[in-house]
Design a protein around this motif. Structure first.
Motif, mmCIF file in Angstrom:
data_model
loop_
_atom_site.group_PDB
_atom_site.id
_atom_site.type_symbol
_atom_site.label_atom_id
_atom_site.label_comp_id
_atom_site.label_asym_id
_atom_site.label_seq_id
_atom_site.Cartn_x
_atom_site.Cartn_y
_atom_site.Cartn_z
ATOM 1 N N MET A 184 -1.985 1.883 -14.024
ATOM 2 C CA MET A 184 -2.758 0.633 -13.955
ATOM 3 C C MET A 184 -2.109 -0.355 -12.984
ATOM 4 O O MET A 184 -2.770 -1.031 -12.210
ATOM 5 C CB MET A 184 -2.878 0.034 -15.365
ATOM 6 C CG MET A 184 -3.804 -1.178 -15.450
ATOM 7 S SD MET A 184 -5.533 -0.715 -15.156
ATOM 8 C CE MET A 184 -6.247 -2.305 -14.878
ATOM 9 N N GLN A 185 -0.731 -0.350 -13.067
ATOM 10 C CA GLN A 185 0.014 -1.254 -12.191
ATOM 11 C C GLN A 185 -0.193 -0.869 -10.724
ATOM 12 O O GLN A 185 -0.387 -1.729 -9.862
ATOM 13 C CB GLN A 185 1.496 -1.214 -12.552
ATOM 14 C CG GLN A 185 2.222 -2.469 -12.093
ATOM 15 C CD GLN A 185 3.655 -2.485 -12.561
ATOM 16 O OE1 GLN A 185 4.171 -1.483 -13.091
ATOM 17 N NE2 GLN A 185 4.336 -3.596 -12.378
ATOM 18 N N GLY A 186 -0.191 0.487 -10.486
ATOM 19 C CA GLY A 186 -0.408 0.979 -9.126
ATOM 20 C C GLY A 186 -1.775 0.604 -8.603
ATOM 21 O O GLY A 186 -1.922 0.202 -7.442
ATOM 22 N N PHE A 187 -2.754 0.646 -9.490
ATOM 23 C CA PHE A 187 -4.124 0.300 -9.139
ATOM 24 C C PHE A 187 -4.209 -1.170 -8.708
ATOM 25 O O PHE A 187 -4.786 -1.512 -7.678
ATOM 26 C CB PHE A 187 -4.998 0.575 -10.384
ATOM 27 C CG PHE A 187 -6.466 0.555 -10.105
ATOM 28 C CD1 PHE A 187 -7.045 1.480 -9.239
ATOM 29 C CD2 PHE A 187 -7.273 -0.380 -10.714
ATOM 30 C CE1 PHE A 187 -8.391 1.457 -8.995
ATOM 31 C CE2 PHE A 187 -8.633 -0.414 -10.460
ATOM 32 C CZ PHE A 187 -9.205 0.515 -9.607
ATOM 33 N N ALA A 188 -3.550 -2.015 -9.524
ATOM 34 C CA ALA A 188 -3.546 -3.457 -9.233
ATOM 35 C C ALA A 188 -2.818 -3.727 -7.926
ATOM 36 O O ALA A 188 -3.229 -4.585 -7.121
ATOM 37 C CB ALA A 188 -2.881 -4.217 -10.377
ATOM 38 N N SER A 189 -1.724 -2.999 -7.709
ATOM 39 C CA SER A 189 -0.962 -3.240 -6.482
ATOM 40 C C SER A 189 -1.749 -2.799 -5.246
ATOM 41 O O SER A 189 -1.684 -3.437 -4.192
ATOM 42 C CB SER A 189 0.399 -2.551 -6.599
ATOM 43 O OG SER A 189 0.528 -1.498 -5.699
ATOM 44 N N GLU A 190 -2.544 -1.705 -5.379
ATOM 45 C CA GLU A 190 -3.400 -1.276 -4.253
ATOM 46 C C GLU A 190 -4.434 -2.354 -3.943
ATOM 47 O O GLU A 190 -4.713 -2.652 -2.781
ATOM 48 C CB GLU A 190 -4.123 0.045 -4.598
ATOM 49 C CG GLU A 190 -3.226 1.256 -4.757
ATOM 50 C CD GLU A 190 -2.560 1.714 -3.456
ATOM 51 O OE1 GLU A 190 -2.855 1.126 -2.390
ATOM 52 O OE2 GLU A 190 -1.718 2.623 -3.506
ATOM 53 N N PHE A 191 -4.979 -2.949 -5.013
ATOM 54 C CA PHE A 191 -5.973 -4.007 -4.823
ATOM 55 C C PHE A 191 -5.364 -5.207 -4.111
ATOM 56 O O PHE A 191 -5.966 -5.774 -3.199
ATOM 57 C CB PHE A 191 -6.557 -4.443 -6.178
ATOM 58 C CG PHE A 191 -7.881 -3.813 -6.463
ATOM 59 C CD1 PHE A 191 -9.009 -4.123 -5.690
ATOM 60 C CD2 PHE A 191 -8.023 -2.893 -7.490
ATOM 61 C CE1 PHE A 191 -10.229 -3.530 -5.955
ATOM 62 C CE2 PHE A 191 -9.245 -2.297 -7.756
ATOM 63 C CZ PHE A 191 -10.354 -2.621 -6.984
ATOM 64 N N SER A 192 -4.170 -5.568 -4.548
ATOM 65 C CA SER A 192 -3.558 -6.753 -3.916
ATOM 66 C C SER A 192 -3.173 -6.445 -2.474
ATOM 67 O O SER A 192 -3.287 -7.305 -1.598
ATOM 68 C CB SER A 192 -2.361 -7.251 -4.740
ATOM 69 O OG SER A 192 -1.265 -6.413 -4.561
ATOM 70 N N SER A 193 -2.770 -5.206 -2.200
ATOM 71 C CA SER A 193 -2.482 -4.833 -0.804
ATOM 72 C C SER A 193 -3.756 -4.886 0.039
ATOM 73 O O SER A 193 -3.746 -5.332 1.197
ATOM 74 C CB SER A 193 -1.910 -3.417 -0.723
ATOM 75 O OG SER A 193 -0.777 -3.289 -1.520
ATOM 76 N N ALA A 194 -4.857 -4.430 -0.560
ATOM 77 C CA ALA A 194 -6.143 -4.447 0.147
ATOM 78 C C ALA A 194 -6.544 -5.877 0.487
ATOM 79 O O ALA A 194 -6.951 -6.194 1.611
ATOM 80 C CB ALA A 194 -7.217 -3.769 -0.717
ATOM 81 N N LEU A 195 -6.383 -6.746 -0.512
ATOM 82 C CA LEU A 195 -6.729 -8.160 -0.313
ATOM 83 C C LEU A 195 -5.863 -8.770 0.783
ATOM 84 O O LEU A 195 -6.343 -9.533 1.636
ATOM 85 C CB LEU A 195 -6.533 -8.911 -1.647
ATOM 86 C CG LEU A 195 -7.107 -10.319 -1.692
ATOM 87 C CD1 LEU A 195 -8.618 -10.302 -1.534
ATOM 88 C CD2 LEU A 195 -6.718 -11.003 -3.002
ATOM 89 N N ALA A 196 -4.573 -8.382 0.766
ATOM 90 C CA ALA A 196 -3.644 -8.905 1.780
ATOM 91 C C ALA A 196 -4.077 -8.472 3.182
ATOM 92 O O ALA A 196 -4.011 -9.260 4.135
ATOM 93 C CB ALA A 196 -2.231 -8.405 1.490
ATOM 94 N N LEU A 197 -4.534 -7.235 3.291
ATOM 95 C CA LEU A 197 -5.010 -6.742 4.604
ATOM 96 C C LEU A 197 -6.184 -7.575 5.112
ATOM 97 O O LEU A 197 -6.275 -7.930 6.291
ATOM 98 C CB LEU A 197 -5.462 -5.279 4.480
ATOM 99 C CG LEU A 197 -4.383 -4.188 4.459
ATOM 100 C CD1 LEU A 197 -5.024 -2.828 4.206
ATOM 101 C CD2 LEU A 197 -3.611 -4.167 5.776
ATOM 102 N N ILE A 198 -7.091 -7.876 4.206
ATOM 103 C CA ILE A 198 -8.287 -8.649 4.603
ATOM 104 C C ILE A 198 -7.884 -10.067 4.989
ATOM 105 O O ILE A 198 -8.255 -10.563 6.055
ATOM 106 C CB ILE A 198 -9.323 -8.688 3.442
ATOM 107 C CG1 ILE A 198 -9.826 -7.277 3.129
ATOM 108 C CG2 ILE A 198 -10.512 -9.594 3.795
ATOM 109 C CD1 ILE A 198 -10.683 -7.177 1.875
#
Lengths: 244, 237
Positions: free
Chosen positions: B1-15
């Motif tokens: 779950m933590q990995g999922f959240a971290s992928e989301f935050s990385s995605a947001l950071a890219l945008i």
């Protein structure tokens, strides 16, 4: 039935007109001549063939047999270009009031100044002066029908056909349309109008064509047809009886 | 779950950070799809309008064919365009395979039937209403086409947006003819497929979010325009 009239110059006539769909006769009019100076009103019950006759006269429907004549000649494109028609439900372009009129005026290749002046005249004639920029689709029923009549008049027609233009309108809106029709007639436009309304026929008609079951059962001067009809079908219709 | 959240935050950071690679892919996707839709409109709208007003033998067959083409599988379209553009194909000499132009061609083939069919429906409905009135005003069948197209403009923009929606979300055809080449033919959908398989979920998620945003924006525009078209008295299918 009134004595059949010979074709007069400019007169609109019908000879041996026959129209059928799916084996059912819809119109059978051996002869009819509309050449009077005032408005002609076509009266009769639903399904009598009034609107079909109007469409045949305007060339929108080709009869199976017979022909429509103008001044003794078969109706052709030149004749049709001098006719205009207003429908029961006004069909307005999805544009402004002014653009609906301009659509017709532009097709006449008028210079811009003339077009503008003509537009102002027309808007004043229909009491739509303040609504030129308004969307035509947002007009009230009466205003929409007035615009439809103005657009037809913009063609400067010799003959104006009107198919029950006031059937969905209140008395005030009806009166405004009737005044426009009478003014157009006074300017020399030949009016041929379909109605159910006997009172309207009395107010407007110079002559009346009474129809029933696809036939013209009587054609004569308005006063004579309304006050002393010759045909039993006319008498029943005018008396408010059921006519089948 | 933590990995999922971290992928989301990385995605947001890219945008948010305006990652140049990400935005280059978005820009190319938009360029390809907008061009494809414009070309499809130029072809599809007159064809649709002509089918709506013209009467000729075989018209119904053409309409059925056009409607069937709307549901044509994108991978098959990709394959056919690939065969046309491959070295041994009839258009191989143009050397368009694995270029954005090839992707535009594939999308045009996919989108044109949609725009033509929707145009036909809208214009036919309007023509039914206008037909007698236009004839009465002396407007010929041919001359009625621009009148109908103009008066159906709101519904036609909806057709264009529907075509754009199909084009931008398409993956099967463009991956075949574009080849998914980095910095050349890599668009949002093909990148999402590739990066997901590589496990680079941040970039895939970022592009997915942008794609969903575009889809929502397009649908919002379609809804608004549909509502306006209905208010104007023209319902489109």
């Amino acid at each position: 039935m009134r004595d059949l009239l010979p074709d007069m110059p400019g007169g609109l006539g019908v000879r041996d007109l026959w129209l059928a769909r799916k084996g059912k006769m819809l119109l059978d009019v051996p002869e009819l001549c509309l050449d009077g100076p005032g408005p002609t009103l076509i009266l009769g019950p639903n399904g009598a063939g009034k609107s079909l006759l109007l469409r045949c006269l305007h060339g929108l429907i080709a009869p199976d047999r017979g022909r429509v004549t103008q001044g003794g000649e078969p109706l052709n494109d030149t004749h049709k270009a001098r006719q205009a028609m207003v429908f029961q439900q006004p069909v307005l372009l999805r544009r402004s009031v002014a653009a609906n009129l301009d659509f017709v005026l532009r097709r006449q290749s008028l210079p811009r100044v003339t077009r503008k002046a003509r537009m102002a005249e027309l808007l004043a004639e229909g009491g739509l002066d303040g609504k030129a920029r308004q969307s035509a689709r947002s007009l009230s029923g009466g205003e929409a029908q007035r615009l439809a009549i103005l657009r037809a008049l913009a063609l400067e027609p010799e003959t104006l056909f009107l198919d029950e233009p006031t059937s969905a309108l209140d008395p005030g809106a009806t009166q405004a349309i009737e005044q426009m029709v009478l003014r157009a007639s006074a300017r020399g436009v030949r009016i041929v109008m379909v109605t159910h309304d006997i009172g309207q026929a009395r107010r407007l008609a110079a002559d009346i064509v009474m129809m029933q079951g696809g036939h013209v059962v009587e054609h004569g001067a308005a006063k004579q047809v309304l006050d002393a009809p010759n045909s039993p079908a006319s008498r029943r219709y005018l008396a408010g009886g059921l006519v089948t | 779950m933590q990995g999922f959240a971290s992928e989301f935050s990385s995605a947001l950071a890219l945008i948010v950070a305006g990652d140049p690679e990400l935005w280059a892919i978005v820009l190319l996707s938009l360029q390809v799809s907008v061009f494809a839709v414009l070309i499809s409109a130029v072809i599809g709208m007159p064809v649709g309008a002509a089918l709506a007003v013209a009467r000729f033998p075989g018209r119904r067959v053409l309409i059925v064919l056009m409607n069937a083409l709307m549901g044509f599988p994108p991978v098959v379209v990709g394959l056919l365009v690939y065969l046309m553009l491959s070295r041994s194909g009839p258009l191989g000499v143009l050397e368009l395979l694995y270029t954005p132009t090839a992707m535009i061609i594939a999308q045009v083939v996919l989108v044109t039937p949609i725009i033509a069919a929707l145009t036909r429906q809208v214009v036919e409905m309007l023509a039914e209403e206008y037909s007698e009135q236009l004839r009465s005003l002396g407007v010929s069948r041919l001359a009625s086409v621009p009148v109908l197209l103009w008066d159906a403009r709101l519904a036609l923009v909806t057709a264009l947006l529907a075509g754009f929606g199909r084009a931008i979300a398409e993956v099967g055809a463009v991956i075949i003819v574009g080849g998914n080449i980095n910095h050349v033919t890599r668009v949002m959908t093909t990148t999402i497929a590739l990066e997901t398989s590589k496990g680079n979920l941040a970039l895939a998620l970022a592009l997915g979010a942008i794609l969903i945003g575009i889809a929502i924006a397009v649908n919002a525009m379609v809804s608004t325009l549909s509502l306006r078209a209905e208010q104007e008295g023209l319902r489109h299918a």
